[in-house]
Scaffold this motif. Structure first.
Motif, mmCIF file in Angstrom:
data_model
loop_
_atom_site.group_PDB
_atom_site.id
_atom_site.type_symbol
_atom_site.label_atom_id
_atom_site.label_comp_id
_atom_site.label_asym_id
_atom_site.label_seq_id
_atom_site.Cartn_x
_atom_site.Cartn_y
_atom_site.Cartn_z
ATOM 1 N N GLY A 375 54.428 -31.118 -4.688
ATOM 2 C CA GLY A 375 53.998 -29.811 -4.188
ATOM 3 C C GLY A 375 54.484 -29.567 -2.760
ATOM 4 O O GLY A 375 54.888 -28.459 -2.413
ATOM 5 N N HIS A 376 54.476 -30.624 -1.941
ATOM 6 C CA HIS A 376 54.975 -30.519 -0.570
ATOM 7 C C HIS A 376 56.479 -30.219 -0.551
ATOM 8 O O HIS A 376 56.943 -29.373 0.203
ATOM 9 C CB HIS A 376 54.725 -31.836 0.183
ATOM 10 N N MET A 377 57.217 -30.938 -1.388
ATOM 11 C CA MET A 377 58.670 -30.727 -1.450
ATOM 12 C C MET A 377 58.978 -29.314 -1.931
ATOM 13 O O MET A 377 59.874 -28.644 -1.412
ATOM 14 C CB MET A 377 59.321 -31.731 -2.406
ATOM 15 N N SER A 378 58.234 -28.862 -2.944
ATOM 16 C CA SER A 378 58.459 -27.536 -3.503
ATOM 17 C C SER A 378 58.195 -26.450 -2.452
ATOM 18 O O SER A 378 58.940 -25.484 -2.344
ATOM 19 C CB SER A 378 57.551 -27.361 -4.720
ATOM 20 N N PHE A 379 57.153 -26.642 -1.651
ATOM 21 C CA PHE A 379 56.884 -25.660 -0.598
ATOM 22 C C PHE A 379 57.954 -25.715 0.495
ATOM 23 O O PHE A 379 58.527 -24.701 0.878
ATOM 24 C CB PHE A 379 55.496 -25.874 0.021
ATOM 25 N N LEU A 380 58.241 -26.936 0.983
ATOM 26 C CA LEU A 380 59.159 -27.069 2.120
ATOM 27 C C LEU A 380 60.570 -26.605 1.783
ATOM 28 O O LEU A 380 61.211 -25.916 2.564
ATOM 29 C CB LEU A 380 59.207 -28.524 2.602
ATOM 30 N N PHE A 381 61.057 -27.006 0.585
ATOM 31 C CA PHE A 381 62.450 -26.689 0.264
ATOM 32 C C PHE A 381 62.602 -25.500 -0.670
ATOM 33 O O PHE A 381 63.541 -24.730 -0.540
ATOM 34 C CB PHE A 381 63.154 -27.939 -0.271
ATOM 35 N N GLY A 382 61.680 -25.338 -1.621
ATOM 36 C CA GLY A 382 61.778 -24.227 -2.568
ATOM 37 C C GLY A 382 61.320 -22.893 -1.985
ATOM 38 O O GLY A 382 61.740 -21.841 -2.456
ATOM 39 N N ASP A 383 60.453 -22.930 -0.975
ATOM 40 C CA ASP A 383 59.983 -21.686 -0.353
ATOM 41 C C ASP A 383 60.479 -21.556 1.079
ATOM 42 O O ASP A 383 61.252 -20.675 1.407
ATOM 43 C CB ASP A 383 58.446 -21.628 -0.341
ATOM 44 N N LEU A 384 60.009 -22.463 1.936
ATOM 45 C CA LEU A 384 60.231 -22.319 3.374
ATOM 46 C C LEU A 384 61.711 -22.333 3.762
ATOM 47 O O LEU A 384 62.194 -21.415 4.412
ATOM 48 C CB LEU A 384 59.472 -23.431 4.108
ATOM 49 N N SER A 385 62.448 -23.370 3.351
ATOM 50 C CA SER A 385 63.808 -23.422 3.897
ATOM 51 C C SER A 385 64.759 -22.455 3.201
ATOM 52 O O SER A 385 65.752 -22.051 3.803
ATOM 53 C CB SER A 385 64.354 -24.850 4.016
ATOM 54 N N LEU A 386 64.441 -22.017 1.969
ATOM 55 C CA LEU A 386 65.253 -20.950 1.357
ATOM 56 C C LEU A 386 65.096 -19.650 2.133
ATOM 57 O O LEU A 386 66.079 -18.947 2.405
ATOM 58 C CB LEU A 386 64.844 -20.693 -0.096
ATOM 59 N N ALA A 387 63.844 -19.334 2.476
ATOM 60 C CA ALA A 387 63.595 -18.092 3.209
ATOM 61 C C ALA A 387 64.258 -18.155 4.584
ATOM 62 O O ALA A 387 64.925 -17.206 5.010
ATOM 63 C CB ALA A 387 62.093 -17.852 3.342
ATOM 64 N N LEU A 388 64.116 -19.292 5.257
ATOM 65 C CA LEU A 388 64.727 -19.464 6.567
ATOM 66 C C LEU A 388 66.255 -19.374 6.471
ATOM 67 O O LEU A 388 66.914 -18.704 7.273
ATOM 68 C CB LEU A 388 64.307 -20.831 7.132
#
Ligand code: TRP
Length: 448
Positions: A375-388
């Motif tokens: 869940g942490h990986m999915s948030f950090l890479f699937g949400d946060l860094s894609l948006a950034l």
């Protein structure tokens, strides 16, 4: 220019490979559960709206960067703005590719496991299945090994050839499942949940969820379309290619919903099950239908195929960087990168009950990500860094490289783009970065 770099052999080859990247667990596993949690048809409408006004114009920006420079994300930025801090945007894309690949391949491994679970007549027991350490590690290794084998074959002979076989197969299996599902007794309640919008269900939160899903599903925000665009010839029409990719991706997601919602409602189940929808609720449904386990096995075969063309694309991004910039041999690089993704994927694989430490990781607050490592990986890479990444790339294209130059690149091969040019320039410089900025604020919980 290093002429050992690959190139797509045809326009349709490029479209199928890029659509293969876009179509994946995001369409068939994630899309239906997000629709289910966000009220159904109204969310579907919003999603379509964002694909058209944000996803598509942003996709042209990534493709133009790639085709203009014939480079990977790091090399592309370096070529246009040498020795500047913007290069970090390219490196962010590489890190994101590994981050997504590591957890995505874990879930993809489960889908492979579920093919044989269906065939062996034991569809239940999801929690025990994903908590079996040896099994999930083996499935992760298997999935990455198959991915590496295909990427190892190179651009035209590996990725393109396999996409040409796998994508039509995927489509045919899905059509069969849609026909099967919509003719179930009681399917109409599901169809109306999915297709009859209730506009009162639209809230600020729903809008942001729809936008995030559009980015993830179209494979945008980490330079994948830069990389695939770098193998596109100058004569190719990027506008019609991009339109086809977005159309295929959207069609598959809509069809996945046409399988899942009629089936769910026919069996009297709630659409709000969340991420477990496909793995828990559907196998149960398949088990209750006559001949359903065979249908179920086909369904998970379909999911595995869709996930494979996506993991191929995720692995290709670091491989393109290492072969372009470090002049390393393609074969060594492919296997080394896949092995690295395997090592990074281990904690995610063990985080669903196999290891207490990774299952209750809890580094990030619960409102951002579930407690487990995956869940942490999915948030950090699937949400946060894609948006950034998407935010930085649209600013780079709009203001540093120059929206006019990017528009010229799009226009070559697509003369009709001249009419949309000014609107596109406005979108890439102002509208898109502003909207992404709002998503970023949302990820940090500004809107509650
Ligand atoms: N789009 C894929 C899906 O929907 C996932 C994916 C593959 C992806 N490559 C990507 C997402 C690059 C973001 C960036 O399953």
């Amino acid at each position: 220019m290093d002429n050992s770099r690959g190139e797509w052999s045809s326009k349709i080859g490029f479209i199928l490979a890029a659509a293969g990247s876009a179509i994946g667990l995001g369409n068939i596993w994630r899309f239906p559960y997000v629709v289910g949690q966000n009220g159904g048809a109204a969310f579907v409408l919003l999603y379509l709206f964002f694909v058209i006004i944000i996803g598509l114009p942003y996709m042209f920006a990534e493709m133009a960067l790639g085709r203009s420079t014939q480079r990977n994300p790091v090399g592309a930025i370096e070529a246009l703005k040498p020795r500047s801090p913007w290069k970090a945007t390219g490196y962010l894309g590489l890190v994101t590719a590994f981050g997504i690949l590591s957890f995505y391949a874990v879930i993809a491994g489960w889908t492979v496991g579920y093919i044989s679970k269906m065939l062996s007549g034991r569809p239940g027991g999801f929690a025990a299945f994903i908590a079996d350490p040896l099994l999930v590690i083996l499935l992760l290794a298997l999935f990455l090994a198959v991915t590496a084998l295909i990427v190892h074959g190179g651009v035209a002979h590996g990725i393109e050839r396999w996409s040409k076989i796998l994508m039509p197969l995927l489509f045919i299996i899905l059509v069969g499942l849609v026909v099967y599902a919509v003719t179930l007794k009681g399917a109409s309640a599901g169809l109306s949940f999915y297709l009859k919008p209730d506009l009162t269900k639209i809230t600020g939160r729903t809008m942001l969820a729809a936008l995030g899903q559009a980015f993830f599903s179209l494979s945008l925000g980490m330079g994948l379309m830069i990389t695939y665009g770098s193998y596109v010839s100058k004569k190719m029409n990027m506008v019609t290619s991009g339109l086809s990719i977005a159309l295929f991706d959207t069609m598959i997601a809509i069809m996945a919903g046409l399988v899942i919602f009629p089936a769910l409602f026919a069996m009297g189940k709630s659409p709000e099950a969340g991420p477990t929808l496909v793995f828990v609720v559907l196998p149960e449904l398949f088990a209750m239908m006559p001949g359903g386990l065979i249908v179920g096995a086909f369904f998970f075969l379909l999911l595995s195929i869709a996930a494979l063309t996506s993991t191929i694309s995720l692995l290709e991004v670091p491989v393109a960087y290492l072969t372009d910039e470090r002049k390393a041999g393609r074969k060594t690089v492919v296997w080394a990168a896949a092995f690295a993704a395997f090592l990074i994927g281990l904690p995610s694989a063990l985080s669903q009950g196999a290891s207490d430490f990774f299952t209750n990781f809890g580094l990030l607050p619960g409102r951002l990500a579930s407690a487990d490592f995956l869940g942490h990986m999915s948030f950090l890479f699937g949400d946060l860094s894609l948006a950034l990444g998407a935010f930085l790339i649209s600013l780079f294209v709009g203001w540093v490289w120059g929206a006019g130059r990017a528009a010229d690149e799009i226009q070559s091969g697509s003369p009709g783009f001249a009419r949309a040019r000014n609107i596109w320039i406005f979108m890439i410089r102002f509208f898109i970065p502003a909207v992404i900025f709002v998503i970023l604020l949302n990820l940090f919980g500004i809107f509650g």
